[in-house]
Design a protein around this motif. Sequence first.
Motif, PDB file in Angstrom:
ATOM      1  N   ALA A  47      -1.544   3.439   5.468  1.00  0.00           N
ATOM      2  CA  ALA A  47      -1.339   2.011   5.166  1.00  0.00           C
ATOM      3  C   ALA A  47      -1.846   1.125   6.300  1.00  0.00           C
ATOM      4  O   ALA A  47      -2.496   0.112   6.061  1.00  0.00           O
ATOM      5  N   ALA A 107      -4.871  -0.511   4.412  1.00  0.00           N
ATOM      6  CA  ALA A 107      -4.354  -1.607   3.562  1.00  0.00           C
ATOM      7  C   ALA A 107      -5.237  -2.843   3.712  1.00  0.00           C
ATOM      8  O   ALA A 107      -5.637  -3.201   4.821  1.00  0.00           O
ATOM      9  N   HIS A 148       0.843  -1.201   0.000  1.00  0.00           N
ATOM     10  CA  HIS A 148       0.000   0.000   0.000  1.00  0.00           C
ATOM     11  C   HIS A 148       0.880   1.253   0.000  1.00  0.00           C
ATOM     12  O   HIS A 148       0.605   2.205  -0.747  1.00  0.00           O
ATOM     13  N   THR A 158       0.459   3.413  -3.322  1.00  0.00           N
ATOM     14  CA  THR A 158      -0.374   4.593  -3.101  1.00  0.00           C
ATOM     15  C   THR A 158       0.430   5.853  -2.830  1.00  0.00           C
ATOM     16  O   THR A 158       0.087   6.925  -3.314  1.00  0.00           O
TER      17      THR A 158
END
Length: 102
Positions: free
Chosen positions: A95, A99, A60, A64
Amino acid sequence: KQWYHRRVRKQWYQRRVRGRSRSCLHTALKTCNVPGSWDHILSQNGMFSYTGLTKAQCEHLIETHHVYLLKSGRISMCGVTPENAKYVANAMKDAILNAKEN
């Protein structure tokens, strides 16, 4: 001359990696209320630190937020600076909270 360079390198390492990077990240994690205990960031030695993040959380972060670390949760402390510590901490918080575990 070699002795001088070793001494200067050691001083740089102590200030940059052990001191500033770790303490900046630790402070940012606490300030941003990132869930978890982060004292291990300060107690570890070396250029890398284990964050304790899961593989999904690391993925993540990478996908991201473009915070790059190994999927084992190991991050290079040389890449953490006073300028980006808060960004890294907020990305870690996102995260941890968002996530999706496989």
